[in-house]
Enzyme design. Structure first.
Site, PDB file in Angstrom:
ATOM      1  N   HIS A   1       6.345   3.286   5.419  1.00  0.00           N
ATOM      2  CA  HIS A   1       7.042   4.249   4.558  1.00  0.00           C
ATOM      3  C   HIS A   1       7.338   5.506   5.371  1.00  0.00           C
ATOM      4  O   HIS A   1       6.422   6.247   5.712  1.00  0.00           O
ATOM      5  CB  HIS A   1       6.176   4.586   3.338  1.00  0.00           C
ATOM      6  CG  HIS A   1       5.920   3.400   2.446  1.00  0.00           C
ATOM      7  ND1 HIS A   1       6.781   3.044   1.434  1.00  0.00           N
ATOM      8  CD2 HIS A   1       4.936   2.468   2.453  1.00  0.00           C
ATOM      9  CE1 HIS A   1       6.320   1.950   0.826  1.00  0.00           C
ATOM     10  NE2 HIS A   1       5.200   1.574   1.433  1.00  0.00           N
TER      11      HIS A   1
ATOM     12  N   ARG B   1       9.468   7.838   4.271  1.00  0.00           N
ATOM     13  CA  ARG B   1       9.631   8.885   3.250  1.00  0.00           C
ATOM     14  C   ARG B   1      10.952   9.637   3.304  1.00  0.00           C
ATOM     15  O   ARG B   1      11.140  10.577   2.543  1.00  0.00           O
ATOM     16  CB  ARG B   1       8.478   9.903   3.310  1.00  0.00           C
ATOM     17  CG  ARG B   1       7.083   9.307   3.165  1.00  0.00           C
ATOM     18  CD  ARG B   1       6.896   8.545   1.885  1.00  0.00           C
ATOM     19  NE  ARG B   1       5.491   8.237   1.623  1.00  0.00           N
ATOM     20  CZ  ARG B   1       5.089   7.254   0.825  1.00  0.00           C
ATOM     21  NH1 ARG B   1       5.964   6.472   0.231  1.00  0.00           N
ATOM     22  NH2 ARG B   1       3.805   7.048   0.620  1.00  0.00           N
TER      23      ARG B   1
ATOM     24  N   ASN C   1      11.670   2.649  -0.957  1.00  0.00           N
ATOM     25  CA  ASN C   1      11.288   3.421  -2.155  1.00  0.00           C
ATOM     26  C   ASN C   1      11.261   4.915  -1.863  1.00  0.00           C
ATOM     27  O   ASN C   1      10.275   5.601  -2.050  1.00  0.00           O
ATOM     28  CB  ASN C   1       9.940   2.949  -2.717  1.00  0.00           C
ATOM     29  CG  ASN C   1       8.801   3.092  -1.724  1.00  0.00           C
ATOM     30  OD1 ASN C   1       9.013   3.115  -0.520  1.00  0.00           O
ATOM     31  ND2 ASN C   1       7.581   3.198  -2.229  1.00  0.00           N
TER      32      ASN C   1
ATOM     33  N   ASP D   1       9.380  -2.742  -2.660  1.00  0.00           N
ATOM     34  CA  ASP D   1       7.986  -2.373  -2.388  1.00  0.00           C
ATOM     35  C   ASP D   1       7.566  -1.071  -3.071  1.00  0.00           C
ATOM     36  O   ASP D   1       8.301  -0.099  -3.101  1.00  0.00           O
ATOM     37  CB  ASP D   1       7.733  -2.238  -0.884  1.00  0.00           C
ATOM     38  CG  ASP D   1       6.270  -1.926  -0.622  1.00  0.00           C
ATOM     39  OD1 ASP D   1       5.410  -2.600  -1.209  1.00  0.00           O
ATOM     40  OD2 ASP D   1       5.978  -0.981   0.135  1.00  0.00           O
TER      41      ASP D   1
ATOM     42  N   HIS E   1       1.259  -7.268   1.920  1.00  0.00           N
ATOM     43  CA  HIS E   1      -0.145  -6.845   1.807  1.00  0.00           C
ATOM     44  C   HIS E   1      -1.030  -7.705   0.903  1.00  0.00           C
ATOM     45  O   HIS E   1      -1.520  -7.267  -0.128  1.00  0.00           O
ATOM     46  CB  HIS E   1      -0.263  -5.378   1.399  1.00  0.00           C
ATOM     47  CG  HIS E   1       0.706  -4.889   0.353  1.00  0.00           C
ATOM     48  ND1 HIS E   1       0.969  -5.574  -0.790  1.00  0.00           N
ATOM     49  CD2 HIS E   1       1.462  -3.770   0.304  1.00  0.00           C
ATOM     50  CE1 HIS E   1       1.852  -4.891  -1.502  1.00  0.00           C
ATOM     51  NE2 HIS E   1       2.169  -3.795  -0.850  1.00  0.00           N
TER      52      HIS E   1
ATOM     53  N   ASN F   1      -2.626   0.431  -3.016  1.00  0.00           N
ATOM     54  CA  ASN F   1      -2.089  -0.602  -3.909  1.00  0.00           C
ATOM     55  C   ASN F   1      -1.461  -1.709  -3.076  1.00  0.00           C
ATOM     56  O   ASN F   1      -0.496  -1.456  -2.364  1.00  0.00           O
ATOM     57  CB  ASN F   1      -1.038   0.038  -4.832  1.00  0.00           C
ATOM     58  CG  ASN F   1      -0.519  -0.948  -5.864  1.00  0.00           C
ATOM     59  OD1 ASN F   1      -0.926  -2.108  -5.891  1.00  0.00           O
ATOM     60  ND2 ASN F   1       0.393  -0.495  -6.704  1.00  0.00           N
TER      61      ASN F   1
ATOM     62  N   ASP G   1       1.409  -0.959   6.158  1.00  0.00           N
ATOM     63  CA  ASP G   1       1.731  -0.300   4.886  1.00  0.00           C
ATOM     64  C   ASP G   1       1.445   1.199   5.015  1.00  0.00           C
ATOM     65  O   ASP G   1       0.854   1.815   4.122  1.00  0.00           O
ATOM     66  CB  ASP G   1       0.959  -0.924   3.711  1.00  0.00           C
ATOM     67  CG  ASP G   1       1.456  -0.400   2.360  1.00  0.00           C
ATOM     68  OD1 ASP G   1       2.486   0.302   2.323  1.00  0.00           O
ATOM     69  OD2 ASP G   1       0.805  -0.690   1.342  1.00  0.00           O
TER      70      ASP G   1
HETATM   71 ZN   LIG Z   1       3.448  -2.266  -1.526  1.00  0.00          ZN
END
Ligand SMILES: [Zn+2]
Length: 452
Positions: free
Chosen positions: A63, A65, A95, A153, A233, A306, A333
């Protein structure tokens, strides 16, 4: 002509089944020779005796961001962390805010990455518009814009028919679909693994079946559509077993695992003492070194992710899945969050931890130093396996390939220091941990982008 010689390292290239002491010659950003090419060479030379020289590591689950959440991480800082972790290529998750669900946003990331990234940045597009799980994103135009996969995701498409249509489109465009497996009706607002510790700590449970239900769904839909589905994951006994059986039948399904899931357990949320007391005692292949065991309080939100940390049996199943080839890909992740977001009650903290800089060490410790996997097999899970899934021309040291190279010392002992990381965020549970195995230099297209 611009050349660089990496002289005398242990060259491991799983794609070419190579593992021997050799020189690697890089010319104008490409691998131009492997073998005894060092004698008489007059150019930039790096003596790398004692180090492993392998294809640049790939992390397909990061990520970054951007756009929209630059307080947590940026393309510049996220790729700096990747370089320090030994990664030459990363895939950023969609995301963001706005989500990467259209070709314009893909172009924006490519443009920013071209200016600011120190490693290769590949983009995953969304499966559904705004990652809302309601209508499909324009998968064809995402592919045209250059995404290497699609995923929602952080979220999971709950409507099975919509997922089926997504897989059919993905197959048409030859894109892998990566899925964060979470059944909302089973998980509801769970914040940690459902089990003894969630009861003892009074936190709402996230049951393993909430993941397995979607892994099973994905297997059925991969079988129905013929599309390639990749489960992100994986964290439970049941998920690993479902994947193992499906692969035996030849279903086009794959899986990945993250170091936190195969190192820690849910006991860690009860605090360092509780973790080292039982679940922590056997990790890394040595008995708990009491004096070296880092301490942390109960309800520490850097242990909230998560899917959540699971039981010791789940952790063992993930390790077994990695060892027997059921799970073929390792990734982080990497999920940076600001201090002020994590410094709240456990219930209210966001899920996720940073991971790029500790990923190689933890994988070496839990897989190689414990003799579950040889170095070549371990490196394969960071190089050729993700490259194959994504259909990219990377992850090998073949002559003519881009000179993306990682150098690391598999035995170096070090401590991950909060003040010395590349990421903008510090939400890692592994600060102060005694680690073993360390990246030493990262080379992208022949350029040293990070050297210790
Ligand atoms: Zn995820």
């Amino acid at each position: 002509m611009n050349s660089l010689l990496l002289a005398g390292g242990r060259v491991i290239d799983p794609a070419n089944k190579l593992d021997s002491v050799a020189d690697v010659l890089i010319t104008d950003g490409k691998i131009t020779a492997i073998g005894g090419v060092g004698a008489g060479f007059k150019g930039d030379r790096l003596d790398v005796q004692g180090l492993v020289v392998c294809p640049g590591l790939i992390d397909l689950h990061v990520h970054l961001r951007e756009p929209g959440q630059a307080a947590k991480e940026t393309i510049a800082t996220g790729t700096a962390a990747a370089a320090r972790g030994g990664f030459t290529t990363i895939v950023c998750m969609p995301n963001t805010s706005p989500a990467i669900d259209n070709s314009g946003t893909v172009a924006l990331i490519h443009e920013r990455a071209r200016k600011e990234a120190v490693v290769n940045v590949l983009v995953a597009g969304a499966i559904t518009r705004n990652i809302a799980g309601e209508e499909l994103a324009p998968i064809g135009s995402l592919k045209k814009a250059g995404v290497v996969a699609i995923t929602d995701d952080g979220h999971c498409v709950q409507n099975n028919d919509l997922m089926r249509r997504a897989l059919e489109y993905a197959r048409m465009f030859d894109l892998p679909v990566m899925d964060h497996c979470q059944d909302y009706s089973l998980v509801t607002d769970g914040v940690m693994n459902e089990g003894y510790w969630s009861m003892a700590l009074g936190l709402r449970g996230w049951p393993g079946a909430g993941e397995e239900m979607i892994v099973a769904r994905n297997i059925l839909l991969a079988e129905t559509t013929g599309a390639r589905v990749h489960c992100q994951h994986l964290s439970t006994v049941g998920s690993v077993e479902l994947l193992r059986q499906a692969k035996k039948r030849g279903v086009p399904i794959s899986g990945e695992a993250c170091p936190h899931h195969f190192t820690l357990t849910d006991a860690a949320i009860a605090g360092g003492d509780k973790f080292w007391d039982k679940d922590g005692s056997g990790i890394f292949g040595f008995e708990s070194r009491r004096n070296a065991s880092p301490a942390w309080p109960s309800y520490d939100t850097n242990f909230k992710m998560n899917p959540p940390l699971r039981s010791a049996a789940d952790r063992e199943a993930v390790l077994e899945g990695l060892a027997d080839g059921t799970i073929e890909i390792l990734c982080s992740d990497h999920a940076p969050h600001c201090d002020y977001e994590k410094e709240v009650e456990f219930d209210h903290a966001p899920f996720g931890i940073t991971g790029l800089e500790t990923e190689l060490a933890l994988s070496l410790m839990q897989l190689y130093h414990t003799r579950r996997l040889g170095l070549s097999d371990l490196i394969g899970k960071f190089t050729v396996a993700p490259a194959r899934l994504l259909g990219i021309d990377q992850g090998t040291l073949s002559v003519g390939a881009d000179a993306d190279v990682t150098l690391f010392d598999p035995d170096r002992e070090w401590v991950f220091d909060k003040t010395a990381g590349g990421s903008k965020s510090v939400n890692s549970p592994f600060y102060g941990w005694p680690l073993r195995g360390k990246p030493v230099a990262t080379i992208v297209r022949g350029r040293k982008v990070w050297v210790e």
